[in-house]
Design an enzyme around this catalytic site. Structure first.
Site, PDB file in Angstrom:
ATOM      1  N   LYS A   1      -2.495   2.786   1.832  1.00 17.74           N
ATOM      2  CA  LYS A   1      -1.319   3.471   2.369  1.00 17.74           C
ATOM      3  C   LYS A   1      -1.686   4.812   3.019  1.00 17.74           C
ATOM      4  O   LYS A   1      -2.801   5.328   2.823  1.00 17.74           O
ATOM      5  CB  LYS A   1      -0.302   3.666   1.237  1.00 17.74           C
TER       6      LYS A   1
ATOM      7  N   GLU B   1       3.107 -12.289   3.006  1.00 14.57           N
ATOM      8  CA  GLU B   1       2.642 -10.965   3.440  1.00 14.57           C
ATOM      9  C   GLU B   1       1.406 -11.078   4.329  1.00 14.57           C
ATOM     10  O   GLU B   1       1.246 -10.313   5.286  1.00 14.57           O
ATOM     11  CB  GLU B   1       2.347 -10.091   2.217  1.00 14.57           C
TER      12      GLU B   1
ATOM     13  N   TYR C   1       9.030  -4.402   3.723  1.00 14.04           N
ATOM     14  CA  TYR C   1       9.623  -4.039   2.433  1.00 14.04           C
ATOM     15  C   TYR C   1      11.090  -4.486   2.323  1.00 14.04           C
ATOM     16  O   TYR C   1      11.836  -3.928   1.527  1.00 14.04           O
ATOM     17  CB  TYR C   1       9.509  -2.535   2.203  1.00 14.04           C
TER      18      TYR C   1
ATOM     19  N   ASN D   1       1.571   6.200  -3.566  1.00 13.41           N
ATOM     20  CA  ASN D   1       0.707   5.634  -4.604  1.00 13.41           C
ATOM     21  C   ASN D   1      -0.477   4.827  -4.087  1.00 13.41           C
ATOM     22  O   ASN D   1      -0.937   3.883  -4.724  1.00 13.41           O
ATOM     23  CB  ASN D   1       1.553   4.853  -5.617  1.00 13.41           C
TER      24      ASN D   1
ATOM     25  N   HIS E   1      -0.961  -0.956  -1.696  1.00 12.34           N
ATOM     26  CA  HIS E   1      -0.033  -2.068  -1.925  1.00 12.34           C
ATOM     27  C   HIS E   1      -0.854  -3.305  -2.246  1.00 12.34           C
ATOM     28  O   HIS E   1      -1.925  -3.493  -1.681  1.00 12.34           O
ATOM     29  CB  HIS E   1       0.799  -2.348  -0.662  1.00 12.34           C
TER      30      HIS E   1
END
Ligand code: ADP
Ligand code: MG
Length: 143
Positions: A11, A128, A51, A114, A117
């Site tokens: 990320k 995905e 998302y 965080n 993913h």
């Protein structure tokens, strides 16, 4: 155990900390292999689409804003039990709860930012992966 493929995203917070290589090394050290990878600046539409499952959650808008705040490295990892293994290497969603030595315990600063993913099940992994990669972009390890 079965050979699986899973989608991994490094990320914007982790890319900005310049720890892409360190994170990939943590996957490689546990036997996962990169079979596709690309750096991307996601559009708002891509982040919202990716998302979509979270669109009713209170953090959705902030999550989308974060995911488009800088480039991400999107990759497909392959290996025995790759989906669960990737989640184990990542650590818990909230880095405060992540086990020592996991990516999130090492590099994430908050539940909002965080670091990584990872797909959470075979069906989501399949969806995905195809969200970001054409079949021809996946490179089976031939040696
Ligand atoms: P994971 O990424 O571990 O699969 P989820 O699928 O539940 O976690 O959530 C997707 C992402 O949304 C998380 O990685 C995190 O960036 C963000 N998120 C989840 N829960 C929260 C929360 N309570 N507050 C803020 N952001 C959150
Ligand atoms: Mg998830």
């Amino acid at each position: 155990m079965s050979q699986e493929r899973t989608l991994s995203i490094i990320k914007p917070d982790a890319v900005s900390k310049n720890v892409v290589g360190q994170i990939i090394s943590m996957f490689e050290a546990k036997g996962l292999k990169v079979v596709a990878a690309k750096m991307m600046q996601l559009t708002q539409e891509q982040a919202e689409g990716f998302y979509e499952v979270h669109k009713e959650r209170p953090f959705f808008n902030d999550l989308v804003k974060f995911m488009i705040s800088g480039p991400v490295l999107v990759q497909v990892l392959e290996g025995d039990n790759a989906i669960a293994l990737n989640r184990e290497i990542m650590g818990a969603t909230n880095p405060k709860e992540a086990a020592p030595g996991t990516i999130r315990a090492t590099f994430a600063s908050s539940i909002d930012e965080n670091a990584v993913h990872g797909s959470d099940a075979p069906e989501t992994a399949k969806n995905e992966i195809s969200f970001f990669f054409k079949d021809a972009e996946l490179c089976p390890r031939t040696r």
